[in-house]
Design a protein around this motif. Structure first.
Motif, short mmCIF file in Angstrom:
data_model
loop_
_atom_site.label_atom_id
_atom_site.label_comp_id
_atom_site.label_asym_id
_atom_site.label_seq_id
_atom_site.Cartn_x
_atom_site.Cartn_y
_atom_site.Cartn_z
N ASP A 87 -52.12 8.51 59.31
CA ASP A 87 -52.18 9.04 57.94
C ASP A 87 -51.53 10.42 57.86
OD1 ASP A 87 -53.57 6.76 57.32
OD2 ASP A 87 -55.49 7.75 56.93
N VAL A 88 -51.78 11.24 58.88
CA VAL A 88 -51.18 12.57 58.92
C VAL A 88 -49.66 12.45 58.98
CG1 VAL A 88 -50.90 14.64 60.34
CG2 VAL A 88 -53.18 13.66 59.97
N LEU A 89 -49.17 11.58 59.84
CA LEU A 89 -47.74 11.41 59.98
C LEU A 89 -47.11 10.85 58.71
CD1 LEU A 89 -47.74 9.96 63.60
CD2 LEU A 89 -46.95 12.22 62.90
N ALA A 90 -47.80 9.93 58.06
CA ALA A 90 -47.27 9.37 56.82
C ALA A 90 -47.18 10.43 55.72
CB ALA A 90 -48.13 8.20 56.36
N ALA A 91 -48.21 11.26 55.63
CA ALA A 91 -48.24 12.27 54.57
C ALA A 91 -47.20 13.36 54.79
CB ALA A 91 -49.64 12.88 54.48
N LEU A 92 -46.98 13.73 56.05
CA LEU A 92 -46.10 14.85 56.34
C LEU A 92 -44.66 14.42 56.61
CD1 LEU A 92 -46.24 17.91 56.58
CD2 LEU A 92 -46.73 17.64 59.01
N CYS A 93 -44.51 13.29 57.28
CA CYS A 93 -43.17 12.88 57.72
C CYS A 93 -42.65 11.62 57.04
CB CYS A 93 -43.18 12.64 59.23
SG CYS A 93 -43.76 14.05 60.20
N ILE B 198 -43.76 23.15 61.62
CA ILE B 198 -45.09 22.97 61.07
C ILE B 198 -46.05 22.58 62.19
CG2 ILE B 198 -46.52 21.62 59.47
CD1 ILE B 198 -44.01 21.19 57.78
N GLY B 199 -47.14 23.34 62.32
CA GLY B 199 -48.19 23.03 63.28
C GLY B 199 -49.38 22.43 62.56
N VAL B 200 -49.90 21.33 63.07
CA VAL B 200 -50.98 20.59 62.41
C VAL B 200 -52.25 20.64 63.25
CG1 VAL B 200 -51.70 18.42 61.35
CG2 VAL B 200 -49.27 19.02 61.43
N VAL C 218 -42.40 19.02 63.87
CA VAL C 218 -43.85 19.00 63.70
C VAL C 218 -44.52 19.08 65.06
CG1 VAL C 218 -45.82 17.63 62.91
CG2 VAL C 218 -43.71 17.67 61.56
N VAL C 219 -45.55 19.93 65.15
CA VAL C 219 -46.35 20.07 66.37
C VAL C 219 -47.79 19.66 66.03
CG1 VAL C 219 -47.16 21.60 68.19
CG2 VAL C 219 -44.92 22.01 67.13
N ARG D 171 -53.72 17.32 51.37
CA ARG D 171 -52.48 16.77 50.82
C ARG D 171 -51.69 17.83 50.05
NH1 ARG D 171 -51.95 11.44 51.58
NH2 ARG D 171 -53.81 10.26 52.18
N ARG D 172 -52.41 18.71 49.33
CA ARG D 172 -51.74 19.79 48.62
C ARG D 172 -51.06 20.75 49.61
NH1 ARG D 172 -48.62 22.58 46.47
NH2 ARG D 172 -49.05 24.46 45.28
N VAL D 173 -51.77 21.09 50.69
CA VAL D 173 -51.22 22.01 51.68
C VAL D 173 -50.05 21.37 52.43
CG1 VAL D 173 -51.73 23.36 53.74
CG2 VAL D 173 -53.42 23.21 51.90
N PHE D 174 -50.19 20.10 52.77
CA PHE D 174 -49.10 19.40 53.45
C PHE D 174 -47.84 19.39 52.59
CE2 PHE D 174 -50.87 16.49 56.98
CZ PHE D 174 -51.78 17.44 57.37
N ALA D 175 -48.00 19.12 51.31
CA ALA D 175 -46.83 19.07 50.42
C ALA D 175 -46.16 20.43 50.33
CB ALA D 175 -47.26 18.60 49.03
N ALA D 176 -46.96 21.49 50.23
CA ALA D 176 -46.40 22.84 50.17
C ALA D 176 -45.70 23.19 51.48
CB ALA D 176 -47.50 23.85 49.87
N ALA D 177 -46.28 22.79 52.60
CA ALA D 177 -45.66 23.07 53.90
C ALA D 177 -44.33 22.36 54.03
CB ALA D 177 -46.61 22.64 55.02
N ALA D 178 -44.25 21.12 53.56
CA ALA D 178 -42.98 20.38 53.63
C ALA D 178 -41.91 21.08 52.81
CB ALA D 178 -43.19 18.95 53.15
N THR D 179 -42.27 21.52 51.61
CA THR D 179 -41.32 22.24 50.77
C THR D 179 -40.86 23.53 51.44
OG1 THR D 179 -42.28 21.35 48.74
CG2 THR D 179 -41.02 23.39 48.54
#
Length: 311
Positions: free
Chosen positions: A173-179, A161-163, A189-190, A144-152
């Motif tokens: 859950d991944v889509l909710a957290a990132l998008c 962003i590649g996941v 997003v890929v 979650r920390r890395v996802f938030a930094a990637a979004a910023t």
């Protein structure tokens, strides 16, 4: 202005040509002892064979701290004529020593932005992709920390962003957290490794969300996923997802797998025969042009030049 950011500079996305959408020329992690990709000669051979088969670009998903060999990527690209896109980002916590994470986690946003807009330190090479990863059990605090930094960083740079996904990770859950809640547009997003999921609902969730799907080629390390690949390809294409489908070889430079060239000598003809030339061209040419682009912020200077100037 939309560009693809390669290790030799920014190029028109149309210049990417035929694309290996998910691979690793170099990778070193304590999580995979004995499976290091650390041989420049092997990487050169991989790129050379890919170019000989008609390949034009390769997206290296190796993120920060895992032996990217970023300084050497420009020379390999120049020698083989294959565009290479490097990644910033961070993998799962298990791939790093605790002291590395303690030093880097507080400054992730700045790190990701700097590696896209300035350079990977000491290399003169800029990243064109932000790589993140979900854990096998889902999204832990690290993810979650890395996802938030990637979004910023995505909003600051325009980089896609590649996941990295693990079998069983809840895609929703991944889509909710990132998008979710307008964080990142799914079109930037890929999602990687969806052929490793036995549950077709995961593929359906990704298709419904509108992300790109980067499936892998045959892999000695993941034989079950390799056997599942044709069925997943058919499910995506039959589910009207052919315009978001990508294919990559993923970890080919060890010499144990069929290699990046296999994408073009075997998988591309298979797609052509089964689904038609338009589908095959979309997967390898037109879809990557849309998936691996960034909108270059006006504040970035032109001092880095273009790929044409670097060749």
């Amino acid at each position: 202005m939309s560009v693809a950011r390669t290790v030799l500079g920014d190029v028109d996305p149309a210049d990417l040509g035929v694309c290996d959408a998910h691979d690793h020329l170099f990778l070193r992690t304590p999580r995979l002892p004995g499976a290091e990709l650390d041989d420049p000669a092997a990487a050169a051979s991989t790129l050379g064979a890919f170019a000989a088969a008609g390949g034009g670009s390769l997206i290296q998903w190796t993120p920060y701290g895992l032996g990217r060999h970023a300084a050497g990527l420009a020379g390999l690209s120049r020698a083989t004529g294959v565009h290479v896109v490097a990644a910033t980002g961070l993998h799962q916590a298990v791939h790093y020593a605790p002291e590395v994470l303690a030093a880097v986690l507080p400054r992730l946003e700045d790190l990701f932005v700097a590696e896209v807009t300035d350079s990977i330190v000491g290399t003169g090479v800029r990243a064109g992709l932000i790589k993140v990863a979900a854990s096998p059990a889902g999204l832990d605090a690290h993810s979650r920390r890395v996802f938030a930094a990637a979004a910023t960083a995505h909003h600051a740079t325009g980089a896609p962003i590649g996941v990295h996904l693990e079998p069983g990770t809840p895609v929703t859950d991944v889509l909710a957290a990132l998008c979710g809640r307008g964080r990142v547009d799914p079109r930037h997003v890929v999602l990687g490794h969806l052929e490793r999921y036995a549950d077709p609902a995961a593929v359906r969730a990704a298709l419904d969300a509108g992300t790109f799907l980067a499936l892998d080629g045959p892999s000695a390390r993941h034989p079950e996923a390799s056997a599942r690949l044709p069925r997943v390809l058919a499910a995506v294409i039959d589910g009207d997802g052919g315009d978001r489908l990508l294919l990559g070889a993923d970890t080919t430079a060890t010499g144990t797998g069929p290699g990046a060239a296999h994408l073009l000598t075997t998988l591309r003809p298979m797609l052509h025969a089964r689904f038609g030339a338009e589908c095959a061209d979309a997967v390898f040419v037109t879809n990557p042009r849309r998936a691996y682009v960034l909108n270059r912020p006006a504040r970035e200077g032109a001092s880095h030049g273009s790929a044409e100037a670097g060749r």
